[in-house]
Design an enzyme around this catalytic site. Structure first.
Site, PDB file in Angstrom:
ATOM      1  N   ASP A  85       0.796  -1.102  -0.090  1.00 39.22           N
ATOM      2  CA  ASP A  85      -0.067  -0.024   0.161  1.00 39.22           C
ATOM      3  C   ASP A  85       0.854   1.271  -0.029  1.00 39.22           C
ATOM      4  OD1 ASP A  85      -0.553   1.143   3.095  1.00 39.22           O
ATOM      5  OD2 ASP A  85       0.653  -0.485   2.976  1.00 39.22           O
ATOM      6  N   ASP A  87       0.829   3.666   2.231  1.00 44.47           N
ATOM      7  CA  ASP A  87       0.966   4.088   3.546  1.00 44.47           C
ATOM      8  C   ASP A  87      -0.145   5.365   3.583  1.00 44.47           C
ATOM      9  OD1 ASP A  87       1.500   4.031   6.334  1.00 44.47           O
ATOM     10  OD2 ASP A  87       3.574   5.096   5.856  1.00 44.47           O
TER      11      ASP A  87
END
Length: 100
Positions: A85, A87
């Site tokens: 991802d 973040d």
């Protein structure tokens, strides 16, 4: 023993890793800055923004102490990171949430 940690990747092995990734069709970034968090936890929004401002390309919880121990032992080391991802600093992307 104290070892310099500014350049820890086995640079002479890097072309082999890049070639394998490209042959497999895997998007590869051959250089960058990895920042290790003490886990198991995700960074706070403030920490994430700070790390991004510092120039960290990848945040992780797994390369330390392995990279330090390998360096101290004189072993070759290369990290292969798989991003899951962006973040919390990239607001329009889904984040990974811890189960439980």
């Amino acid at each position: 023993m104290h070892c310099a940690m500014f350049k820890v990747t086995a640079v002479f092995k890097l072309p082999v890793l890049i070639e394998v990734a490209r042959n497999l069709g895997v998007k590869c970034h051959p250089k960058g800055t990895m920042l290790t968090l003490e886990g198991p936890r995700f960074s706070s929004r403030a920490e994430s923004l700070m790390f991004h401002q510092w120039g960290a390309d990848v945040l992780n919880m797994t390369t330390v102490p392995e990279v330090v121990l390998a360096r101290e032992a004189g072993l070759c080391y290369a990290s292969i990171a798989m991003a899951t991802d962006y973040d919390c600093w990239k607001e329009h992307e889904e984040t990974v949430f811890e189960n439980g």
